[in-house]
Write a protein that holds these residues in place. Structure first.
Motif, mmCIF file in Angstrom:
data_model
loop_
_atom_site.group_PDB
_atom_site.id
_atom_site.type_symbol
_atom_site.label_atom_id
_atom_site.label_comp_id
_atom_site.label_asym_id
_atom_site.label_seq_id
_atom_site.Cartn_x
_atom_site.Cartn_y
_atom_site.Cartn_z
ATOM 1 N N PRO A 2 -8.942 -6.154 0.291
ATOM 2 C CA PRO A 2 -8.531 -6.022 -1.112
ATOM 3 C C PRO A 2 -8.626 -4.594 -1.643
ATOM 4 N N ASP A 49 -5.880 -2.522 -0.099
ATOM 5 C CA ASP A 49 -4.535 -3.047 -0.331
ATOM 6 C C ASP A 49 -3.806 -3.310 0.998
ATOM 7 N N ARG A 83 -2.854 -6.301 3.960
ATOM 8 C CA ARG A 83 -2.784 -7.734 4.222
ATOM 9 C C ARG A 83 -1.927 -7.944 5.456
ATOM 10 N N THR A 138 -5.062 -15.097 8.189
ATOM 11 C CA THR A 138 -4.508 -14.003 7.394
ATOM 12 C C THR A 138 -5.694 -13.169 6.923
ATOM 13 N N HIS A 154 4.355 -10.047 6.087
ATOM 14 C CA HIS A 154 3.599 -11.281 5.901
ATOM 15 C C HIS A 154 4.493 -12.427 6.327
ATOM 16 N N GLU A 186 -7.107 -9.936 4.498
ATOM 17 C CA GLU A 186 -6.854 -9.023 3.386
ATOM 18 C C GLU A 186 -8.004 -8.036 3.288
#
Ligand SMILES: [Cu+2]
Length: 315
Positions: free
Chosen positions: A191, A194, A196, A187, A312, A189
């Motif tokens: 950050p 924003d 993911r 996974t 997700h 990300e």
């Protein structure tokens, strides 16, 4: 739905990705090729030194391929590959050069020992020495054969520590990516952006021509070139390891902990890595794919990700 043109720009059709056998099988558009190799902000001296270094590396690879015909440098592993993938980050370039230097030193030592051995075998053979010498100690000789290896090791230690420090200390970075290991997919990300998403392996039936079995994923990690990228690794279940050979990066992802590494890709292309810590039955089926694009294209990709609903799946 918005303008999808930038999406097709960021992900050119497979036919335009060039020869899959070429070192970096994503050859990019004509515009990118024109930009490539032209960095006006770089000082001239640095560029000349860079070119010299590249030339040296090319010769080293050539010599190596002469002796090991199956060796090759590429952004992906090849059958019977004997040597590193083509380095595309400063860290990997230094690793490559350091390894080459060590090979020369090791070669010289092997040669010296072999010569001494052959000399001793011939010179002190039984037929020539009916009454062998009983000498057991020679202080000067013992000091020499202790001091020389120590000096060799000290000589090696300096560039080695320098390299370790370079790999360990993340320079000021412009982009942070979090890579989270799961059994058995990654996974990612971003950050600050924003973003993911999950990155799963493509099954053999999903592969398009030119794609690599066991190495291709549904969602690639996109990064801009010539940018310091900080990678934070962690895990949700067991130990995994986020590794990309062409970047000289391998960092364990540990549940409940944050590990950090960094890279700065100099060349646009698609780079492949794999989980490098035995993490369960599907350890060999959680590849890592990174696509390095120009900063402009990366901005377009970020915008496209933000306008699209984020999914997700899985744990
Ligand atoms: Cu794993």
């Amino acid at each position: 739905m918005g303008d999808l043109k930038f999406l097709t720009n960021a992900f050119p059709p497979l036919g335009s990705r060039g020869d899959p056998e070429s070192p970096s099988h994503y050859s990019g558009s004509q515009d990118e090729k024109n930009i490539e190799g032209c960095h006006p902000e770089e000082p001239l001296q640095g560029r000349a030194q860079d070119l010299l270094q590249k030339e040296k590396r090319k010769w080293f690879t050539f010599l190596l391929c002469l002796f090991f015909p199956t060796c090759a440098t590429a952004a992906f592993p090849k059958p019977w590959q004997m040597y590193y993938q083509e380095p595309v980050t400063p860290v990997m370039e230094h690793l490559y050069d350091f390894h080459a230097t060590l090979l020369w030193i090791e070669g010289a030592i092997v040669l010296l020992v072999a010569i001494l051995l052959i000399f001793a075998i011939v010179r002190f053979r039984a037929s020539r020495n009916k009454t062998p010498s009983k000498t057991a100690h020679n202080t000067l000789l013992e000091i020499i054969w202790t001091a020389i290896p120590v000096l060799v090791l000290v000589f090696i230690a300096f560039p080695s520590f320098k390299l370790l420090y370079m790999m360990d200390v993340t320079p000021k970075s412009d982009l942070t990516i979090k890579a989270i290991g799961n059994q058995w997919y990654w996974t990612y990300e971003y950050p600050d952006q924003d973003i993911r998403f999950d990155s799963n392996i493509l099954a053999e039936s999903q592969l398009k021509p030119g794609q690599f079995r066991l190495l291709e994923v549904d969602n690639r990690v996109m990064v801009p070139t010539n940018t310091n990228v900080r990678v934070i690794t962690t895990s949700t279940d067991v130990l995994h390891s986020w590794a990309v050979p062409a970047f000289g990066v391998k960092r364990d992802s540990v549940p409940g902990r944050l590990n950090e590494t960094w890279f700065n890709v100099k060349k646009e292309g698609v780079y492949y890595g794999q989980c490098s810590e035995l993490c369960g039955v599907k350890h060999g089926f959680m590849p890592i794919v990174i696509e390095a694009v120009s900063p402009e294209k990366f901005k377009q990709w970020v915008a496209s990700k933000k306008s699209a609903p984020q999914t997700h799946s899985g744990g």
